[in-house]
Design a protein around this motif. Structure first.
Motif, PDB file in Angstrom:
ATOM      1  N   GLN A   1       0.845  -1.195   0.000  1.00 47.67           N
ATOM      2  CA  GLN A   1       0.000   0.000   0.000  1.00 47.67           C
ATOM      3  C   GLN A   1       0.885   1.252   0.000  1.00 47.67           C
ATOM      4  O   GLN A   1       1.933   1.279   0.666  1.00 47.67           O
ATOM      5  CB  GLN A   1      -0.900  -0.005   1.240  1.00 47.67           C
ATOM      6  N   PRO A   2       0.468   2.310  -0.719  1.00 40.80           N
ATOM      7  CA  PRO A   2       1.278   3.541  -0.772  1.00 40.80           C
ATOM      8  C   PRO A   2       1.529   4.152   0.602  1.00 40.80           C
ATOM      9  O   PRO A   2       2.623   4.654   0.857  1.00 40.80           O
ATOM     10  CB  PRO A   2       0.445   4.479  -1.651  1.00 40.80           C
ATOM     11  N   ASP A   3       0.530   4.109   1.498  1.00 41.76           N
ATOM     12  CA  ASP A   3       0.743   4.705   2.821  1.00 41.76           C
ATOM     13  C   ASP A   3       1.768   3.913   3.637  1.00 41.76           C
ATOM     14  O   ASP A   3       2.537   4.473   4.409  1.00 41.76           O
ATOM     15  CB  ASP A   3      -0.573   4.853   3.586  1.00 41.76           C
ATOM     16  N   LEU A   4       1.813   2.601   3.430  1.00 45.04           N
ATOM     17  CA  LEU A   4       2.821   1.787   4.102  1.00 45.04           C
ATOM     18  C   LEU A   4       4.218   2.142   3.584  1.00 45.04           C
ATOM     19  O   LEU A   4       5.163   2.281   4.369  1.00 45.04           O
ATOM     20  CB  LEU A   4       2.542   0.296   3.885  1.00 45.04           C
ATOM     21  N   LEU A   5       4.342   2.329   2.296  1.00 46.82           N
ATOM     22  CA  LEU A   5       5.633   2.730   1.730  1.00 46.82           C
ATOM     23  C   LEU A   5       6.063   4.093   2.255  1.00 46.82           C
ATOM     24  O   LEU A   5       7.245   4.329   2.526  1.00 46.82           O
ATOM     25  CB  LEU A   5       5.555   2.748   0.198  1.00 46.82           C
ATOM     26  N   GLU A   6       5.105   4.974   2.413  1.00 43.82           N
ATOM     27  CA  GLU A   6       5.424   6.302   2.938  1.00 43.82           C
ATOM     28  C   GLU A   6       5.909   6.211   4.380  1.00 43.82           C
ATOM     29  O   GLU A   6       6.863   6.885   4.778  1.00 43.82           O
ATOM     30  CB  GLU A   6       4.189   7.206   2.847  1.00 43.82           C
ATOM     31  N   GLN A   7       5.286   5.360   5.183  1.00 42.62           N
ATOM     32  CA  GLN A   7       5.700   5.171   6.576  1.00 42.62           C
ATOM     33  C   GLN A   7       7.121   4.594   6.638  1.00 42.62           C
ATOM     34  O   GLN A   7       7.922   4.990   7.481  1.00 42.62           O
ATOM     35  CB  GLN A   7       4.742   4.245   7.305  1.00 42.62           C
ATOM     36  N   VAL A   8       7.433   3.658   5.733  1.00 35.85           N
ATOM     37  CA  VAL A   8       8.779   3.086   5.684  1.00 35.85           C
ATOM     38  C   VAL A   8       9.784   4.159   5.313  1.00 35.85           C
ATOM     39  O   VAL A   8      10.870   4.276   5.911  1.00 35.85           O
ATOM     40  CB  VAL A   8       8.835   1.913   4.682  1.00 35.85           C
ATOM     41  N   LEU A   9       9.422   4.994   4.327  1.00 37.71           N
ATOM     42  CA  LEU A   9      10.322   6.072   3.911  1.00 37.71           C
ATOM     43  C   LEU A   9      10.572   7.046   5.061  1.00 37.71           C
ATOM     44  O   LEU A   9      11.717   7.456   5.304  1.00 37.71           O
ATOM     45  CB  LEU A   9       9.716   6.807   2.710  1.00 37.71           C
ATOM     46  N   VAL A  10       9.531   7.414   5.806  1.00 44.60           N
ATOM     47  CA  VAL A  10       9.685   8.300   6.958  1.00 44.60           C
ATOM     48  C   VAL A  10      10.589   7.640   7.997  1.00 44.60           C
ATOM     49  O   VAL A  10      11.475   8.279   8.559  1.00 44.60           O
ATOM     50  CB  VAL A  10       8.313   8.674   7.556  1.00 44.60           C
ATOM     51  N   GLY A  11      10.371   6.348   8.227  1.00 40.74           N
ATOM     52  CA  GLY A  11      11.194   5.640   9.194  1.00 40.74           C
ATOM     53  C   GLY A  11      12.671   5.616   8.785  1.00 40.74           C
ATOM     54  O   GLY A  11      13.567   5.766   9.620  1.00 40.74           O
ATOM     55  N   LEU A  12      12.917   5.412   7.501  1.00 42.06           N
ATOM     56  CA  LEU A  12      14.295   5.407   7.016  1.00 42.06           C
ATOM     57  C   LEU A  12      14.943   6.769   7.148  1.00 42.06           C
ATOM     58  O   LEU A  12      16.127   6.891   7.476  1.00 42.06           O
ATOM     59  CB  LEU A  12      14.345   4.933   5.558  1.00 42.06           C
ATOM     60  N   ARG A  13      14.190   7.821   6.900  1.00 41.85           N
ATOM     61  CA  ARG A  13      14.721   9.184   7.023  1.00 41.85           C
ATOM     62  C   ARG A  13      15.053   9.500   8.487  1.00 41.85           C
ATOM     63  O   ARG A  13      15.966  10.271   8.764  1.00 41.85           O
ATOM     64  CB  ARG A  13      13.722  10.190   6.483  1.00 41.85           C
ATOM     65  N   ASN A  14      14.286   8.924   9.406  1.00 43.22           N
ATOM     66  CA  ASN A  14      14.522   9.182  10.831  1.00 43.22           C
ATOM     67  C   ASN A  14      15.765   8.460  11.355  1.00 43.22           C
ATOM     68  O   ASN A  14      16.210   8.753  12.449  1.00 43.22           O
ATOM     69  CB  ASN A  14      13.311   8.782  11.657  1.00 43.22           C
TER      70      ASN A  14
END
Length: 115
Positions: free
Chosen positions: A101-114
């Motif tokens: 899901q796109p929102d799951l990918l976005e959460q992963v991207l945010v997590g990686l940036r953190n």
């Protein structure tokens, strides 16, 4: 140079399918549908049906069957429909890869940036 299936005598293709040009409205076959033989060839079967059953001992895509038989895909689908109706083959579509899901990918991207 001739192309397989295209230069065959039209009357030969007509007789292979008993005059049918389409497999039917509820045909499960497309180019990537996997065909699997459910029985061995019987004596007296049409040679193309025998060839399909031998090829489909392992899952084989419709497009591969058509290429091996050197027949147009539309004719191959008619032949496969005959075998399916007789219970001699089964058809299944290859598994599609799960798309996250796109929102799951976005959460992963945010997590990686953190990190």
């Amino acid at each position: 140079m001739s192309r397989p299936g295209r230069d065959d005598a039209p009357d030969r293709l007509y007789t292979l399918t008993a005059g049918r040009t389409r497999p039917g409205p509820d045909s499960p076959f497309d180019l990537v549908t996997l065909v699997v033989a459910e029985s061995d060839p019987r004596p007296g079967m049409q040679s193309e049906h025998v060839a399909i059953l031998r090829m489909a001992e392992r899952p084989t895509a419709v497009v591969e069957v058509a290429a091996e038989l050197r027949l147009p895909v539309s004719i191959t689908k008619v032949l496969l429909s005959d075998l399916l109706a007789a219970g001699r083959v089964s058809a299944r579509h290859p598994y599609a890869a799960a798309v996250p899901q796109p929102d799951l990918l976005e959460q992963v991207l945010v997590g990686l940036r953190n990190l």
